[in-house]
Design a protein around this motif. Sequence first.
Motif, PDB file in Angstrom:
ATOM      1  N   GLY A 171       0.913  -1.217   0.212  1.00  0.00           N
ATOM      2  CA  GLY A 171      -0.036  -0.049   0.011  1.00  0.00           C
ATOM      3  C   GLY A 171       0.770   1.177   0.029  1.00  0.00           C
ATOM      4  N   GLY A 172       2.106   1.088  -0.297  1.00  0.00           N
ATOM      5  CA  GLY A 172       2.997   2.370  -0.377  1.00  0.00           C
ATOM      6  C   GLY A 172       3.099   3.072  -1.457  1.00  0.00           C
ATOM      7  N   ARG A 173       4.039   3.956  -1.444  1.00  0.00           N
ATOM      8  CA  ARG A 173       4.322   4.687  -2.534  1.00  0.00           C
ATOM      9  C   ARG A 173       5.140   3.874  -3.912  1.00  0.00           C
ATOM     10  NH1 ARG A 173       6.645  10.501  -1.733  1.00  0.00           N
ATOM     11  NH2 ARG A 173       5.016  11.321  -2.959  1.00  0.00           N
ATOM     12  N   ASP A 187       2.993   8.430  -5.842  1.00  0.00           N
ATOM     13  CA  ASP A 187       1.846   8.035  -5.340  1.00  0.00           C
ATOM     14  C   ASP A 187       0.980   7.104  -6.263  1.00  0.00           C
ATOM     15  OD1 ASP A 187       1.779   9.149  -2.367  1.00  0.00           O
ATOM     16  OD2 ASP A 187       2.051  11.009  -3.761  1.00  0.00           O
ATOM     17  N   ALA A 188       1.126   7.716  -7.386  1.00  0.00           N
ATOM     18  CA  ALA A 188       0.554   7.071  -8.710  1.00  0.00           C
ATOM     19  C   ALA A 188       1.157   7.064  -9.909  1.00  0.00           C
ATOM     20  CB  ALA A 188      -0.864   7.382  -8.970  1.00  0.00           C
ATOM     21  N   ALA A 388      -5.283  -4.118 -12.121  1.00  0.00           N
ATOM     22  CA  ALA A 388      -6.080  -4.781 -11.110  1.00  0.00           C
ATOM     23  C   ALA A 388      -5.100  -5.148  -9.871  1.00  0.00           C
ATOM     24  CB  ALA A 388      -6.704  -6.029 -11.549  1.00  0.00           C
ATOM     25  N   SER A 389      -4.044  -5.654 -10.361  1.00  0.00           N
ATOM     26  CA  SER A 389      -3.189  -6.342  -9.158  1.00  0.00           C
ATOM     27  C   SER A 389      -2.251  -5.428  -8.374  1.00  0.00           C
ATOM     28  CB  SER A 389      -2.347  -7.466  -9.712  1.00  0.00           C
ATOM     29  OG  SER A 389      -1.478  -7.081 -10.581  1.00  0.00           O
ATOM     30  N   ALA A 390      -2.483  -4.125  -9.175  1.00  0.00           N
ATOM     31  CA  ALA A 390      -1.414  -2.959  -8.353  1.00  0.00           C
ATOM     32  C   ALA A 390      -2.070  -1.847  -8.408  1.00  0.00           C
ATOM     33  CB  ALA A 390      -0.051  -2.981  -9.472  1.00  0.00           C
ATOM     34  N   PRO A 391      -2.997  -1.548  -7.384  1.00  0.00           N
ATOM     35  CA  PRO A 391      -3.568  -0.244  -7.111  1.00  0.00           C
ATOM     36  C   PRO A 391      -2.650   0.948  -7.256  1.00  0.00           C
ATOM     37  CG  PRO A 391      -4.312  -1.913  -5.539  1.00  0.00           C
ATOM     38  CD  PRO A 391      -3.159  -2.521  -6.247  1.00  0.00           C
ATOM     39  N   GLY A 392      -3.085   1.992  -8.129  1.00  0.00           N
ATOM     40  CA  GLY A 392      -2.253   2.996  -8.153  1.00  0.00           C
ATOM     41  C   GLY A 392      -1.536   2.990  -9.329  1.00  0.00           C
ATOM     42  N   LEU A 393      -1.298   2.024 -10.352  1.00  0.00           N
ATOM     43  CA  LEU A 393      -0.580   1.949 -11.257  1.00  0.00           C
ATOM     44  C   LEU A 393      -1.394   1.655 -12.693  1.00  0.00           C
ATOM     45  CD1 LEU A 393       2.286   1.397 -12.584  1.00  0.00           C
ATOM     46  CD2 LEU A 393       2.050  -0.940 -12.190  1.00  0.00           C
ATOM     47  N   PHE A 394      -1.264   2.428 -13.505  1.00  0.00           N
ATOM     48  CA  PHE A 394      -2.371   2.722 -14.617  1.00  0.00           C
ATOM     49  C   PHE A 394      -1.557   2.482 -16.091  1.00  0.00           C
ATOM     50  CE2 PHE A 394      -3.953   5.078 -11.124  1.00  0.00           C
ATOM     51  CZ  PHE A 394      -5.315   4.726 -11.106  1.00  0.00           C
ATOM     52  N   LYS A 427      -8.006  10.913  -9.589  1.00  0.00           N
ATOM     53  CA  LYS A 427      -9.112  10.784  -8.725  1.00  0.00           C
ATOM     54  C   LYS A 427      -8.705   9.955  -7.326  1.00  0.00           C
ATOM     55  CE  LYS A 427     -12.988  11.353 -12.065  1.00  0.00           C
ATOM     56  NZ  LYS A 427     -14.165  10.613 -12.751  1.00  0.00           N
ATOM     57  N   THR A 428      -7.920   8.794  -7.669  1.00  0.00           N
ATOM     58  CA  THR A 428      -7.416   7.987  -6.802  1.00  0.00           C
ATOM     59  C   THR A 428      -6.963   8.844  -5.679  1.00  0.00           C
ATOM     60  OG1 THR A 428      -7.086   6.051  -8.426  1.00  0.00           O
ATOM     61  CG2 THR A 428      -5.862   5.933  -6.097  1.00  0.00           C
ATOM     62  N   LEU A 429      -6.045   9.706  -5.822  1.00  0.00           N
ATOM     63  CA  LEU A 429      -5.201  10.468  -4.816  1.00  0.00           C
ATOM     64  C   LEU A 429      -6.557  11.531  -4.259  1.00  0.00           C
ATOM     65  CD1 LEU A 429      -2.065  11.166  -6.652  1.00  0.00           C
ATOM     66  CD2 LEU A 429      -2.630   9.169  -5.335  1.00  0.00           C
ATOM     67  N   ALA A 430      -7.222  12.099  -4.795  1.00  0.00           N
ATOM     68  CA  ALA A 430      -8.218  12.794  -4.304  1.00  0.00           C
ATOM     69  C   ALA A 430      -9.016  12.420  -3.383  1.00  0.00           C
ATOM     70  CB  ALA A 430      -8.940  13.584  -5.208  1.00  0.00           C
ATOM     71  N   GLU A 431      -9.299  11.153  -3.474  1.00  0.00           N
ATOM     72  CA  GLU A 431     -10.476  10.559  -2.632  1.00  0.00           C
ATOM     73  C   GLU A 431     -10.023  10.359  -1.313  1.00  0.00           C
ATOM     74  OE1 GLU A 431     -11.180   7.018  -4.890  1.00  0.00           O
ATOM     75  OE2 GLU A 431     -12.620   8.082  -6.462  1.00  0.00           O
TER      76      GLU A 431
END
Length: 431
Positions: A171-173, A187-188, A388-394, A427-431
């Motif tokens: 869950g880290g950076r 962070d993303a 899907a397996s790496a939240p924050g990675l697009f 949006k992920t960082l703003a939520e």
Amino acid sequence: MQDRRAEAATPAIAVVGGGASGLTAAIAAAQTWRARTGGTTSAAAPELDIRIFEKDDRVGRSILATGNGRCNVFNTRPEAGNYRNSPFVEKAFRALEERRPPLAAAQGETAVEVFFSSLGLVWKEDEEGRCWPVTNKASTVLDVLRTGCRANGARECCDSPVTRIERTGAGGRFALRLADGRISHADAVVVATGSGLAGGLLPEGIEAEPPTAMLCPLSVREKWVRSLENIRVRAEVHLVRGSRTVRQQAGEVQFRKFGVSGIAVFNLSRDARAGDQLVLDLVPALGEADAAAFLSRRMKAMDAALGRTPTVEETLSGLVLPRVGEVVLGQLGLEGGRPVAPGNVERLAAALKNLSLTVTGLANNVSHQITRGGIAAGQLVPETLQIASAPGLFAAGEAVDVDADCGGFNLLWAWASGYLAGMSAAKTLAE
């Protein structure tokens, strides 16, 4: 490069790749962040640090090469079926329209059209829905994108190839390792490397197909193509496998010493295999029976004009180029200087409708417009383009296993996926 304390205090998005999708992702992230935070900076809504890491000495070099330097920006008539992994693409396109950019839109404008018109780009549309900048210069498209990045605070970090993306902890950076030994944190991350998705870049467990050049000429077995080097014809081209027509395309075909090129062939290259037949219809406006009747009428008219039966060569003159006519006659074993025998009219018509070539492979070492491969569509959430397996990675653009025909469809995917990925990251960082 900021120090670690400054990085830790400021939310950060890293865009890996400064091409079409990467520049778009950076602008989209900034615009989305501003809309979500009300455009103000505070402890609750800090500024967003956006950096674009580009391995080249400048961003957007690939954009400058598109459309022979003119840049076919997008096509206004896309269909999901134009694309590889079309169900995935359809969901992504729909998600972008449902989450339209926070910008003014005229009635009927798509998200991509709104994006470019808001940046000041003016384009013209042709009869096939292809759109080009009114300047006819790809540099104009790059100019408005770079202006958008600068105005929104996105920083270009050129000569900065990223060799590895790692998560610093559960869950880290993210830690981005650069070729020169530097490490940057975010962070993303939006992976927008185009066709340059290097092995080892992604965290473990994320699979990516190696790139294969696509939209390219096809090499063929027949040696007679050498006699037609650089000759261009308009034809309907059928890609035939066994007794089945896999696909057909109408357009310009250019003969090369190794095979055939041209937009119609480029599109067929996406489905072609060694051993397939390319069947060229040189008179597509006529059915096969109509072609024979047309030749008969033509011969009668020429007979009256010449005072004699026209030769085989004369019968084709004015209908196809002389060297093309020589090849057609060679396929039939006919001598051009002899009068046309009655039984040869149907043979001539059939040869004009069915000039056949045997595909031996892709000639992608000669030239190509896109690559196929990248991160498998099944590993991404289509509504956000997050892995899907790496939240924050697009991921966006050619880094995803999506490709399409010529005509502005591939750049449309680059802009649309770039915007969706950048918007989703913010949006992920703003939520």
